[in-house]
Design an enzyme around this catalytic site. Structure first.
Site, mmCIF file in Angstrom:
data_model
loop_
_atom_site.group_PDB
_atom_site.id
_atom_site.type_symbol
_atom_site.label_atom_id
_atom_site.label_comp_id
_atom_site.label_asym_id
_atom_site.label_seq_id
_atom_site.Cartn_x
_atom_site.Cartn_y
_atom_site.Cartn_z
ATOM 1 N N TYR A 149 0.822 -1.206 0.000
ATOM 2 C CA TYR A 149 0.000 0.000 0.000
ATOM 3 C C TYR A 149 0.864 1.268 0.000
ATOM 4 O O TYR A 149 0.353 2.356 -0.261
ATOM 5 C CB TYR A 149 -0.915 0.060 1.226
ATOM 6 C CG TYR A 149 -1.922 -1.043 1.362
ATOM 7 C CD1 TYR A 149 -2.184 -1.938 0.330
ATOM 8 C CD2 TYR A 149 -2.628 -1.200 2.552
ATOM 9 C CE1 TYR A 149 -3.114 -2.949 0.480
ATOM 10 C CE2 TYR A 149 -3.565 -2.215 2.711
ATOM 11 C CZ TYR A 149 -3.794 -3.089 1.679
ATOM 12 O OH TYR A 149 -4.711 -4.092 1.852
ATOM 13 N N ARG A 188 -12.822 0.253 4.971
ATOM 14 C CA ARG A 188 -12.037 1.468 4.762
ATOM 15 C C ARG A 188 -12.942 2.654 4.477
ATOM 16 O O ARG A 188 -13.915 2.552 3.728
ATOM 17 C CB ARG A 188 -11.028 1.273 3.633
ATOM 18 C CG ARG A 188 -11.627 1.098 2.253
ATOM 19 C CD ARG A 188 -10.539 1.003 1.198
ATOM 20 N NE ARG A 188 -11.082 0.948 -0.144
ATOM 21 C CZ ARG A 188 -11.295 -0.164 -0.823
ATOM 22 N NH1 ARG A 188 -11.033 -1.334 -0.253
ATOM 23 N NH2 ARG A 188 -11.784 -0.128 -2.047
ATOM 24 N N ARG A 198 -18.531 8.687 8.212
ATOM 25 C CA ARG A 198 -18.758 7.307 7.805
ATOM 26 C C ARG A 198 -17.965 6.335 8.676
ATOM 27 O O ARG A 198 -18.439 5.239 8.980
ATOM 28 C CB ARG A 198 -18.402 7.141 6.329
ATOM 29 C CG ARG A 198 -18.913 5.833 5.732
ATOM 30 C CD ARG A 198 -18.901 5.886 4.227
ATOM 31 N NE ARG A 198 -19.812 6.898 3.714
ATOM 32 C CZ ARG A 198 -19.465 7.875 2.897
ATOM 33 N NH1 ARG A 198 -18.221 7.993 2.486
ATOM 34 N NH2 ARG A 198 -20.348 8.756 2.483
ATOM 35 N N ASN A 237 -19.754 3.325 10.592
ATOM 36 C CA ASN A 237 -19.361 1.935 10.373
ATOM 37 C C ASN A 237 -19.032 1.227 11.680
ATOM 38 O O ASN A 237 -19.459 0.092 11.903
ATOM 39 C CB ASN A 237 -18.166 1.868 9.418
ATOM 40 C CG ASN A 237 -18.533 2.216 7.990
ATOM 41 O OD1 ASN A 237 -19.696 2.178 7.616
ATOM 42 N ND2 ASN A 237 -17.543 2.557 7.189
#
Length: 281
Positions: free
Chosen positions: A56, A236, A242, A246
């Site tokens: 990543y 993610r 958000r 989540n």
């Protein structure tokens, strides 16, 4: 315990299950300051499982957030993954040490083989290398990602140890029943990546109807479905609102009929990415 299940494997799987926070924060494809900011707001929202990977290219940014978040190290669970080039070279300890350096840590909570890359036939040796790092105190738990049943069984047969975790692509439309069944037998705990799918599952009438009834978001319903199957989802988002929504999915409780309706969305293994061919270097 199921017949033929290894006691040590079951104990190892139970240990990581008890150590894992209920929902993890994924960091791909964020890099640089954006990744640092997302991890910081995620930790502020309550995430304690932070998931990254060498490929990543954001371990240093994640490490910057870990260093400044103000949460004690022993309250965080940090996962990263072996990239393909290190898998091929066989320099597993070197890969672990480089990840530790970039993250600014002394020990990784979980280190995963990112992809099995069976064409190269190195995944058993790579897992053995992670076990050596675990025994040296550099890694708490040795695991894998994107492994199928036959990959898991070969690792157990040739090393005598089951991976603590197998992190797999999974959502209600790709429920991964065969892999999860084998993992349960072997004592391997399941995490899921892309737990909300590619977005289309969020608009499913089945999902939205359950969400409306429970006064929850569609994402919360899907994350609650993962938890109902004793799977830790790695979700993610860089959006603080958000992120908070989540992680609040831990409060959502599905009825058995809800779980069955979501299970019925499964399109089978053929809908998952082809891990026999994917090679991420």
């Amino acid at each position: 315990m199921k017949p033929g299940t290894d006691i040590a494997a079951q104990t190892y799987g139970a240990a990581v299950r008890d150590a894992l926070p209920p929902i993890g924060l994924g960091t791909w494809p964020l890099t640089g300051p954006a990744a640092t900011a997302a991890v910081l707001t995620g930790i502020e929202s309550g995430y304690r499982l932070i998931d990254t990977a060498t490929v990543y290219d954001n371990e240093d940014a994640v490490g910057a957030a870990l260093a400044t978040c103000g949460v004690p190290r022993d309250e965080l669970f940090v996962t990263t993954k072996l990239r393909g080039s290190d898998h091929v070279s066989g320099s597993i300890r070197g890969a672990v040490e480089r990840s530790l350096d970039r993250l600014g840590l002394d020990c990784l909570d979980l280190f995963l083989i990112h992809w099995p890359m069976p064409r190269l036939d190195r995944y058993v040796a790579a897992f053995e290398g992670i076990l050596e790092c675990r025994d040296a105190g550099l890694v708490r738990y040795a695991g894998v990602s994107n492994f199928l049943e036959h990959h898991l069984r070969r690792v157990v047969a040739e090393t005598g140890e089951a991976p603590a975790v197998n992190q797999i692509q999974m959502d209600p439309t790709i429920a991964r029943v065969p892999v999860r069944r084998a993992a349960d037998e072997l004592g391997v705990f399941i995490q899921s990546w892309s737990p909300l799918g590619r977005g289309e599952v969020l608009d499913s009438p089945v999902v939205t109807a359950i969400a409306d009834r429970l006064d929850a978001t569609p994402a919360q319903v899907i994350l609650a479905w993962h938890r109902a199957h004793e799977v830790v989802p790695i979700v993610r988002s860089a959006n603080p609102q958000r992120q908070a929504e989540n992680i609040a999915a831990v409060q959502v409780r599905l009825e058995s009929a809800d779980i069955a309706a979501l299970d019925a969305l499964d399109r089978g293994e053929s809908a998952a990415r082809d891990v026999e061919r994917e090679e991420h270097f």
